[in-house]
Design a protein around this motif. Structure first.
Motif, PDB file in Angstrom:
ATOM      1  N   TYR A  28      30.063  10.012 -55.087  1.00 12.92           N
ATOM      2  CA  TYR A  28      30.235  11.589 -55.012  1.00 12.92           C
ATOM      3  C   TYR A  28      30.135  11.915 -53.419  1.00 12.92           C
ATOM      4  CZ  TYR A  28      26.051  14.354 -55.105  1.00 12.92           C
ATOM      5  OH  TYR A  28      24.889  14.891 -54.894  1.00 12.92           O
ATOM      6  N   PHE A  78      32.522  14.938 -51.748  1.00 12.21           N
ATOM      7  CA  PHE A  78      32.080  15.977 -52.711  1.00 12.21           C
ATOM      8  C   PHE A  78      30.696  16.556 -52.326  1.00 12.21           C
ATOM      9  CE2 PHE A  78      35.526  13.887 -54.739  1.00 12.21           C
ATOM     10  CZ  PHE A  78      36.359  14.955 -55.514  1.00 12.21           C
ATOM     11  N   TYR A  98      32.765  16.266 -58.492  1.00 12.70           N
ATOM     12  CA  TYR A  98      33.344  14.855 -58.543  1.00 12.70           C
ATOM     13  C   TYR A  98      33.860  14.434 -60.041  1.00 12.70           C
ATOM     14  CZ  TYR A  98      33.413   9.699 -57.731  1.00 12.70           C
ATOM     15  OH  TYR A  98      33.948   8.374 -57.643  1.00 12.70           O
TER      16      TYR A  98
END
Length: 70
Positions: free
Chosen positions: A40, A45, A51
């Motif tokens: 992620y 993110f 994510y």
């Protein structure tokens, strides 16, 4: 003002609401969790929740592309 009375807090702005949500607890195997934790951040993110939601959305979009099971 007594100790039991509280003043209302002034709103600080905070983050924008993402709308109504339903909480869900998912227990990932530790090895999968470790992979997701690295991915992620690499994908850009801010948090793992966003994510995982993106992964679910991507999976749902790809469902039509999967071959039917035998």
């Amino acid at each position: 003002m007594s100790d039991m009375t509280r003043k209302k807090r002034k709103k600080t702005g905070g983050r924008k609401s993402k709308g109504p949500r339903k909480p869900l607890t998912v227990r990932f195997p530790l090895d999968v969790f470790g992979e997701l934790e690295n991915e992620y951040q690499q994908e850009g993110f801010d948090d793992m929740n966003a994510y995982v939601l993106a992964l679910v959305d991507r999976g749902r979009q790809n469902l039509g592309e999967l071959p039917e099971s035998a």
